[in-house]
Structure formats: C-alpha cells, structure tokens
Design a protein around this motif. Structure first.
Motif, PDB file in Angstrom:
ATOM      1  N   VAL A 141       0.811  -0.955  -0.143  1.00 27.76           N
ATOM      2  CA  VAL A 141      -0.127  -0.039   0.130  1.00 27.76           C
ATOM      3  C   VAL A 141       0.967   1.272  -0.124  1.00 27.76           C
ATOM      4  O   VAL A 141       0.325   2.317  -0.402  1.00 27.76           O
ATOM      5  CB  VAL A 141      -1.033   0.092   1.257  1.00 27.76           C
ATOM      6  N   VAL A 142       2.032   1.324   0.437  1.00 30.35           N
ATOM      7  CA  VAL A 142       2.918   2.460   0.574  1.00 30.35           C
ATOM      8  C   VAL A 142       3.369   2.881  -0.959  1.00 30.35           C
ATOM      9  O   VAL A 142       3.350   3.996  -1.054  1.00 30.35           O
ATOM     10  CB  VAL A 142       4.167   2.025   1.267  1.00 30.35           C
ATOM     11  N   GLY A 143       3.678   1.809  -1.542  1.00 31.30           N
ATOM     12  CA  GLY A 143       4.102   2.245  -3.166  1.00 31.30           C
ATOM     13  C   GLY A 143       2.659   2.611  -3.799  1.00 31.30           C
ATOM     14  O   GLY A 143       2.921   3.506  -4.677  1.00 31.30           O
ATOM     15  N   ALA A 144       1.763   1.997  -3.662  1.00 32.32           N
ATOM     16  CA  ALA A 144       0.543   2.258  -4.362  1.00 32.32           C
ATOM     17  C   ALA A 144      -0.103   3.973  -4.120  1.00 32.32           C
ATOM     18  O   ALA A 144      -0.518   4.645  -5.010  1.00 32.32           O
ATOM     19  CB  ALA A 144      -0.577   1.400  -4.010  1.00 32.32           C
ATOM     20  N   ILE A 145      -0.044   4.095  -2.833  1.00 30.15           N
ATOM     21  CA  ILE A 145      -0.755   5.492  -2.262  1.00 30.15           C
ATOM     22  C   ILE A 145       0.413   6.499  -2.777  1.00 30.15           C
ATOM     23  O   ILE A 145       0.049   7.615  -3.462  1.00 30.15           O
ATOM     24  CB  ILE A 145      -0.700   5.190  -0.776  1.00 30.15           C
ATOM     25  N   SER A 146       1.580   6.396  -2.782  1.00 33.01           N
ATOM     26  CA  SER A 146       2.586   7.457  -3.267  1.00 33.01           C
ATOM     27  C   SER A 146       2.384   7.656  -4.801  1.00 33.01           C
ATOM     28  O   SER A 146       2.346   8.739  -4.972  1.00 33.01           O
ATOM     29  CB  SER A 146       4.110   6.769  -2.876  1.00 33.01           C
ATOM     30  N   LEU A 147       2.479   6.461  -5.396  1.00 31.38           N
ATOM     31  CA  LEU A 147       2.160   6.784  -6.927  1.00 31.38           C
ATOM     32  C   LEU A 147       0.787   7.283  -7.015  1.00 31.38           C
ATOM     33  O   LEU A 147       0.940   8.420  -8.001  1.00 31.38           O
ATOM     34  CB  LEU A 147       2.288   5.384  -7.687  1.00 31.38           C
ATOM     35  N   ALA A 148      -0.212   7.127  -6.477  1.00 28.53           N
ATOM     36  CA  ALA A 148      -1.544   7.567  -7.019  1.00 28.53           C
ATOM     37  C   ALA A 148      -1.526   9.104  -6.480  1.00 28.53           C
ATOM     38  O   ALA A 148      -1.964   9.915  -7.315  1.00 28.53           O
ATOM     39  CB  ALA A 148      -2.517   6.864  -6.090  1.00 28.53           C
ATOM     40  N   ILE A 149      -0.903   9.611  -5.450  1.00 31.69           N
ATOM     41  CA  ILE A 149      -0.797  11.062  -4.822  1.00 31.69           C
ATOM     42  C   ILE A 149       0.081  11.774  -5.988  1.00 31.69           C
ATOM     43  O   ILE A 149      -0.091  12.722  -6.378  1.00 31.69           O
ATOM     44  CB  ILE A 149      -0.117  11.021  -3.447  1.00 31.69           C
ATOM     45  N   ALA A 150       1.058  11.075  -6.346  1.00 33.46           N
ATOM     46  CA  ALA A 150       2.033  11.987  -7.486  1.00 33.46           C
ATOM     47  C   ALA A 150       1.305  11.976  -8.654  1.00 33.46           C
ATOM     48  O   ALA A 150       1.383  12.961  -9.318  1.00 33.46           O
ATOM     49  CB  ALA A 150       3.432  10.964  -7.516  1.00 33.46           C
ATOM     50  N   LYS A 151       0.311  11.054  -9.211  1.00 33.51           N
ATOM     51  CA  LYS A 151      -0.360  11.136 -10.179  1.00 33.51           C
ATOM     52  C   LYS A 151      -1.462  12.349 -10.074  1.00 33.51           C
ATOM     53  O   LYS A 151      -1.909  12.971 -10.867  1.00 33.51           O
ATOM     54  CB  LYS A 151      -1.158  10.041 -10.618  1.00 33.51           C
ATOM     55  N   THR A 152      -2.063  12.238  -8.832  1.00 31.51           N
ATOM     56  CA  THR A 152      -2.960  13.288  -8.477  1.00 31.51           C
ATOM     57  C   THR A 152      -2.554  14.655  -8.469  1.00 31.51           C
ATOM     58  O   THR A 152      -3.054  15.787  -9.116  1.00 31.51           O
ATOM     59  CB  THR A 152      -3.591  13.026  -7.062  1.00 31.51           C
ATOM     60  N   ALA A 153      -1.104  14.842  -7.954  1.00 27.09           N
ATOM     61  CA  ALA A 153      -0.626  16.114  -8.159  1.00 27.09           C
ATOM     62  C   ALA A 153      -0.442  16.720  -9.374  1.00 27.09           C
ATOM     63  O   ALA A 153      -0.877  17.877  -9.774  1.00 27.09           O
ATOM     64  CB  ALA A 153       0.754  16.011  -7.233  1.00 27.09           C
ATOM     65  N   ALA A 154       0.182  15.654 -10.272  1.00 29.94           N
ATOM     66  CA  ALA A 154       0.455  16.148 -11.689  1.00 29.94           C
ATOM     67  C   ALA A 154      -1.093  16.647 -12.406  1.00 29.94           C
ATOM     68  O   ALA A 154      -0.935  17.671 -12.932  1.00 29.94           O
ATOM     69  CB  ALA A 154       0.815  15.146 -12.387  1.00 29.94           C
ATOM     70  N   LYS A 155      -2.095  15.799 -12.078  1.00 30.93           N
ATOM     71  CA  LYS A 155      -3.258  16.211 -12.722  1.00 30.93           C
ATOM     72  C   LYS A 155      -3.839  17.459 -12.301  1.00 30.93           C
ATOM     73  O   LYS A 155      -4.282  18.355 -12.882  1.00 30.93           O
ATOM     74  CB  LYS A 155      -4.345  15.086 -12.538  1.00 30.93           C
ATOM     75  N   LEU A 156      -3.924  17.734 -10.822  1.00 32.08           N
ATOM     76  CA  LEU A 156      -4.304  18.877 -10.337  1.00 32.08           C
ATOM     77  C   LEU A 156      -3.428  20.136 -10.850  1.00 32.08           C
ATOM     78  O   LEU A 156      -4.133  21.084 -11.089  1.00 32.08           O
ATOM     79  CB  LEU A 156      -4.189  18.974  -8.968  1.00 32.08           C
ATOM     80  N   ARG A 157      -2.169  19.974 -11.135  1.00 27.56           N
ATOM     81  CA  ARG A 157      -1.336  21.043 -11.644  1.00 27.56           C
ATOM     82  C   ARG A 157      -1.436  21.086 -12.952  1.00 27.56           C
ATOM     83  O   ARG A 157      -0.980  22.176 -13.800  1.00 27.56           O
ATOM     84  CB  ARG A 157      -0.107  20.881 -11.174  1.00 27.56           C
TER      85      ARG A 157
ATOM     86  N   GLU B 292      -0.344  19.201 -15.593  1.00 19.82           N
ATOM     87  CA  GLU B 292       0.916  19.039 -16.168  1.00 19.82           C
ATOM     88  C   GLU B 292       1.245  17.474 -16.237  1.00 19.82           C
ATOM     89  O   GLU B 292       0.613  16.644 -15.584  1.00 19.82           O
ATOM     90  CB  GLU B 292       2.244  19.699 -15.471  1.00 19.82           C
ATOM     91  N   PRO B 293       2.034  17.071 -17.146  1.00 17.65           N
ATOM     92  CA  PRO B 293       2.217  15.497 -17.347  1.00 17.65           C
ATOM     93  C   PRO B 293       2.887  14.901 -16.101  1.00 17.65           C
ATOM     94  O   PRO B 293       3.807  15.799 -15.423  1.00 17.65           O
ATOM     95  CB  PRO B 293       3.102  15.362 -18.527  1.00 17.65           C
ATOM     96  N   LEU B 294       2.867  14.136 -15.655  1.00 18.16           N
ATOM     97  CA  LEU B 294       3.569  13.198 -14.502  1.00 18.16           C
ATOM     98  C   LEU B 294       5.053  13.417 -14.489  1.00 18.16           C
ATOM     99  O   LEU B 294       5.552  13.644 -13.386  1.00 18.16           O
ATOM    100  CB  LEU B 294       3.145  11.625 -14.358  1.00 18.16           C
ATOM    101  N   TYR B 295       5.597  13.337 -15.840  1.00 16.46           N
ATOM    102  CA  TYR B 295       7.378  13.387 -15.722  1.00 16.46           C
ATOM    103  C   TYR B 295       7.665  14.772 -15.209  1.00 16.46           C
ATOM    104  O   TYR B 295       8.733  15.010 -14.659  1.00 16.46           O
ATOM    105  CB  TYR B 295       7.670  12.836 -17.057  1.00 16.46           C
TER     106      TYR B 295
ATOM    107  N   ASP C  99       6.967   7.999 -17.096  1.00 20.22           N
ATOM    108  CA  ASP C  99       7.025   9.266 -16.785  1.00 20.22           C
ATOM    109  C   ASP C  99       8.151   9.272 -15.433  1.00 20.22           C
ATOM    110  O   ASP C  99       8.760  10.285 -15.433  1.00 20.22           O
ATOM    111  CB  ASP C  99       5.788   9.640 -16.172  1.00 20.22           C
ATOM    112  N   LEU C 100       8.110   8.476 -14.633  1.00 25.55           N
ATOM    113  CA  LEU C 100       8.810   8.047 -13.442  1.00 25.55           C
ATOM    114  C   LEU C 100      10.294   8.179 -14.016  1.00 25.55           C
ATOM    115  O   LEU C 100      11.236   8.784 -13.627  1.00 25.55           O
ATOM    116  CB  LEU C 100       8.374   7.063 -12.439  1.00 25.55           C
ATOM    117  N   ALA C 101      10.816   7.456 -15.119  1.00 25.07           N
ATOM    118  CA  ALA C 101      12.142   7.134 -15.569  1.00 25.07           C
ATOM    119  C   ALA C 101      12.452   8.724 -16.056  1.00 25.07           C
ATOM    120  O   ALA C 101      13.677   9.015 -15.922  1.00 25.07           O
ATOM    121  CB  ALA C 101      11.966   6.233 -16.896  1.00 25.07           C
TER     122      ALA C 101
ATOM    123  N   GLU D 111       7.068  15.958 -27.249  1.00 25.16           N
ATOM    124  CA  GLU D 111       6.646  17.017 -26.338  1.00 25.16           C
ATOM    125  C   GLU D 111       7.808  17.832 -26.167  1.00 25.16           C
ATOM    126  O   GLU D 111       7.986  18.906 -26.477  1.00 25.16           O
ATOM    127  CB  GLU D 111       5.957  16.479 -25.302  1.00 25.16           C
ATOM    128  N   LEU D 112       8.842  17.210 -25.682  1.00 20.98           N
ATOM    129  CA  LEU D 112      10.131  17.858 -25.304  1.00 20.98           C
ATOM    130  C   LEU D 112      10.679  18.504 -26.557  1.00 20.98           C
ATOM    131  O   LEU D 112      11.301  19.369 -26.516  1.00 20.98           O
ATOM    132  CB  LEU D 112      11.052  16.992 -24.686  1.00 20.98           C
TER     133      LEU D 112
END
Length: 574
Positions: A242-258, A260-263, A514-516, A547-548
C-alpha cells in the motif's frame, strides 16, 4: 432620507430588521473575501476580450481563486494485474471547489515468491497465495483505519511530506510486527529451504593441465571449496504494498491537479530548480529469450537485449527492433538452425529453444547483417543470465543447459569465450549469484573494459530496513527496482545515489515511463515489442520525446562508456 435614517425614525417589523441585518452581514462577507472587486475585474476583462464562452471564462477566472485542493480520503480495493496476480488499487479523493471528487488511482502488485523458472510446487503455490491474500487484507485495513485518516487534509502536491508520512508509518509497522508469528514463519520456511542443500554442496577446482596436456595435482593436492550458501531473503511485511500504491497515486493526482504531465511533476520533486533541457532514457529492447522456460536445452540466456548507443530517436529504435525480430523469425524458418518451437516470452520477445548460446547470438548477428544494422558500433547487446535461478545446490553448479552443469569458475571461462567471440556483447546481467564473490571479481578482471557487469537480483540496495551489504566486486551498473513498499521520494533518492541509472519498467501502467524521464534515469528496460501493456509504454516514451522536442528542451543523448573504476551505475525497475 437614507434607509438607515428612515428606520431610525420609523417603526419597523422584526422581520424587516432581521432582513436588513442579514443584508449587512452578506455585504460585509463578500467585501471581506474580495468578491465585489473580483467580479468588477472579470466583468471589465470580459467586456474587452468578448470571449465566445462567457460562462466558461467566468468559471476559469474564479477557479484560479479557489482554495488549493486537499486530500479528503483514500480508498483501496483488490484487483488483478496484467499477470493475473492480486494487486492493490488505491484511489485518491480530493475536495475541489467544495466538492469531493476522485482524481487518480494507482495499482501496485503484491510481491510473489514464484521461482525463477515460473513453476511452483503445490505447497509453495498455496503458501504464496495465502501470503498474497494476507498482504491484500492488511493493506486494505491500513488504508481504511490509518492512512486515509492520516492523509486527510494534506496537499497532494506536497509529495515529500506525504512520502515521509508513508515511510514513517511503514517503519513503525515493521518495527511493531517484525517479530510476529507471520514473519517468523516466513523466515523459518525460507531458511529451511536454503539450509537443506547449499551447505552440503562443494566446489572442486578442475585439475590444471601441464604443457603436455596431462593433469597436475592428481595426488590429492586439490582442495574442495564450500559453495557459499544463498543469503536468507529479507522478510516482507504483509500490507507494505500500500505504501508504493498510495505514493504513486498521490503523485499522479498532483500532476493532474497542476495540469501537467506526470514526468514534469516528478522532475519538480527530484530537481526543484528549473531545467533548461531534459534527457530521455535510452530504451533497452528485449529481442530474444532462451531461458529455462524455452523449449530447448539452453537455460543461460533469459534475455538478449538490444542496446542502442547512438542518439537515434525512440521511434527509430522501436522500428529497428521490430525489423530485427521479423528478420530473425524469417531466418529461423528458412534456415538450417536447429531451433525448437518459436513463441513469445513473458517479456514480449521472440522465444526460441536452442541447444547452445552460440546459436542465439549467431542468429542475431546474421539478422543484423541482413538488415545492415550497425551491430558492434551503434548497436550493442546485453545478456541477462539470471544465474540465481540456475543454481543446482545439490551439485554446487549452474545448470546452464538441461543436463549440463558448470561450476562458477567454469562459468567464468564460458562468459570470457562468449565475449571474445561476440564483441557486440557489452553488458552481462546477473552472471552469478551475488554470493559467488570470487567469480564476480575474476570475471571483471578477465573482461576488463570491454564489457560491464550489471547486478539485478545480485544487488543489495533495498529494502531500507535491512543491513546494507557491499555489492559483489566488479559491478559497474545496478538495476534499481521500484519495490512495492517504496515511495516515489525513496525511488528518486535511490536513483540519485548512483552515478548512472537503468530502469526496468516491469509490470504496471505507463506511469513508470514518466517516473524514468522525470527522475533522470539513463536506461529504460521496457521488455519486448509484443503485448499491449509494453507497447503502451513505448508509445508513452515516444509521446514524451515529441513533447520535449516541440518545446525545444530535448537534450541530446550522450554515448556512455562504462567506467569500471567508479561508483556502480544503476538500472531501475518498476
């Protein structure tokens, strides 16, 4: 006379007085929050701009003035991943403009103790299944009772603090449960499986030959050397997924709210300073598999990987890999190669049964020559031996071919011969178990700068709570994997601690690409060019490159030659 003065000289009803007071309170409320001023500003702006969608313009204007979204709750459920294994899906809900909305989700597979050959005994399968069930149940309980309340009200864009909370929670749970019956039983079962055979195995050095071809030391001068036993696996804490799953989900949430792409968001976490240019990782394409799951006798080459070393674009590299696989299939069908059935491996590559490793490498060499591909100059090969899964502990030797066993020292000679015969091989992944320290060192001294050694299963970089152990000598690159109990911040830190990194995409969605890119890894091991999940990742890498490039910040790749005298480089796997 003003309305206020009129009221002072008149008799008014209680209802009128209450209405007047309410109007004053409303006016003061709106003034204190700047509503009249903002309404005046937006009306003036719209009059001059005259947008087609008036209410859309108003919505966009006022949305910029709204409060920052915060996490309202985290939910979890049991799902299945692309391999049919149980996984945890977490969903992040946020309060956005006074409404609770689901923003993003992420799936993280539970760890599985399936053997390297992919075949488990009935008892092992039941044990693994029960452990996965326990892990899922515990993870969902943690979300419901602990993590969702703990993260309530957090800003999802504050990845560092969210990850620290997750990491602290996990460490507290580990310290609380490390001596419980479940982990003790897991340790005992694994210790028993390890102690049954390895300690009895011994390595007998082959007798040296004199100049005339005779054997020296026949009078008993040779000594038996005990085979180093396999290290005890680090126990896994049920629910840690659950640690990795929540951390990744929150990162994706932050990118969407901002917006911008996840990377981009990952880049802001890993390198807060502005980036003038960004570099894409070099894609590593698995083109052939001849491991234990193939139909032939050959076990040694679990993967043969194409490694482009030029600045070719991702689309060109993918096209080259597809052409190469088609040509290899054509050569196999129309030639005298003594190969078994042709299929597709779990890695998405061409799977062929061969009798010897030379057959597989000759096939690739011939196919590249037919296509005029620059094998050995702009294109190189890496071979993943996955030797940890080939050890026959009863004999103390590696079963490189079915029925053919070689000692670690004999395996050194075999690798040396392959590298000399096929100079396009510039990397070997897991040529030995991590316990065969002498052979790692010997092979490194034999191959010199012509080939680098990469540790995957042989690395000891994780988990965080275990005692740090030195890597086997001679390793110049390390594969870092995004473990299920690893937060995004911990992954970024692990990457930053290495000189150069390689990321193995593994299973999961395109978030790993995107993480890479965002964390700045140098190589991305995406697997073969078959399967929707893998091709989605290749397509995502192409999209990021475009994109880049359009934004003018795509940095040119540099040709990297391994420096074996420096800190090991890292390869990351999600």
């Amino acid at each position: 006379m003003s309305y206020k003065a009129f009221l002072s000289h008149s008799k008014v009803s209680k209802e009128d007085q209450e209405f007047y007071d309410l109007k004053n309170k409303a006016a003061e409320y709106y003034r204190s929050n700047g509503v009249p001023r903002n309404i005046e500003n937006v009306l003036n702006e719209m009059f001059w701009k005259k947008p087609d969608d008036i209410y859309g313009y108003l919505a966009n204007y006022f949305s910029r003035l709204s409060y920052t979204p915060v996490i309202s709750k985290i939910t979890g459920r049991e799902v299945f991943d692309a391999s049919g294994l149980t996984a945890v899906q977490t969903e992040v809900y946020c309060i956005i403009r006074n409404e609770e909305k689901i923003v993003c989700s992420a799936v993280m597979s539970c760890p599985s103790d399936v053997p390297a050959d992919g075949v488990a005994e009935p008892g092992e399968a039941f044990y693994n299944s029960s452990q996965q069930c326990l892990s899922i149940t515990t993870a969902l309980k943690w979300i419901r009772e602990h993590l969702s309340p703990m993260l309530h009200g957090f800003n999802p864009t504050d990845q560092t603090n969210v990850d620290k909370l997750l990491s602290d929670f996990f460490m507290a749970r580990y310290l609380e449960h490390k001596d419980t019956l479940n982990i003790k039983e897991e340790d005992e079962l694994r210790n028993e499986s390890v102690s049954e055979s390895p300690p009895q195995a011994t390595l007998t050095p082959a007798p040296a030959k004199d100049k005339k071809g005779g054997d020296k030391g026949k009078k008993g001068n040779s000594t038996e050397k005990p085979l180093p036993p396999a290290e005890t696996p680090v126990p896994r804490l049920p629910g840690a997924t659950v640690v990795g799953a929540i951390s990744l989900a929150i990162a994706k949430t932050a990118a969407k709210l901002r917006g911008e792409p996840l990377y981009r968001f990952i880049t802001s976490v890993s390198a807060p300073q502005a980036q003038s240019e960004m570099h894409l990782p070099v894609p590593m394409i698995t083109i052939l598999s001849c491991g234990k799951n193939s139909a032939g006798k050959l076990n040694l080459l679990k993967e043969v990987i194409l490694m482009p070393s030029s600045s070719q674009r991702v689309r060109e590299v993918i096209g080259m890999g597809l052409e190469l696989q088609c040509e290899m299939r054509r050569v196999l069908i129309g030639s005298t190669y003594k190969a078994g059935p042709i299929g597709i491996s779990d890695e998405g590559a061409l799977q062929v049964g061969f009798e010897r490793p030379e057959q597989a490498l000759d096939l690739i060499t011939e196919a590249c020559a037919n296509l005029e591909l620059p094998l050995g100059s702009d294109l190189h090969l890496a071979i993943n031996c996955a030797a940890h899964g080939l050890m026959d502990y009863s004999r103390g030797k590696y079963e490189v071919l079915s029925g053919c066993h070689k000692s670690p020292d004999e395996l050194v000679d075999m690798y040396e011969g392959l590298i000399n015969k096929y100079p396009a091989i510039t990397s070997i992944i897991d040529p030995f178990r991590k316990e065969d320290v002498d052979q790692w060192e010997k092979l490194a001294s034999v191959i010199g700068q012509s080939c680098c050694l990469i540790a995957d299963a042989a690395s000891n970089l994780y988990p965080r709570w275990s005692e740090a152990k030195p890597l086997p000598p001679g390793i110049s690159r390390v594969i870092i994997r995004h473990q299920s109990d690893m937060t995004i911040s911990e992954l970024i830190q692990s990457i930053a601690e290495q000189k150069e990194t390689m990321l193995d995409a593994g299973s999961g969605d395109t978030s790993i690409v995107d993480l890479a890119v965002g964390s700045g890894v140098s190589f991305l091991k995406l697997g073969g060019l078959r399967g929707g999940e893998r091709m989605d990742k290749y397509n995502r890498l192409m999209a990021i490159e475009e994109e880049l490039e359009q934004e003018g910040i795509l940095g040119a790749r540099e040709k990297k030659q391994p420096d074996l005298s420096e800190t090991p480089e890292a390869t990351v796997t999600l």
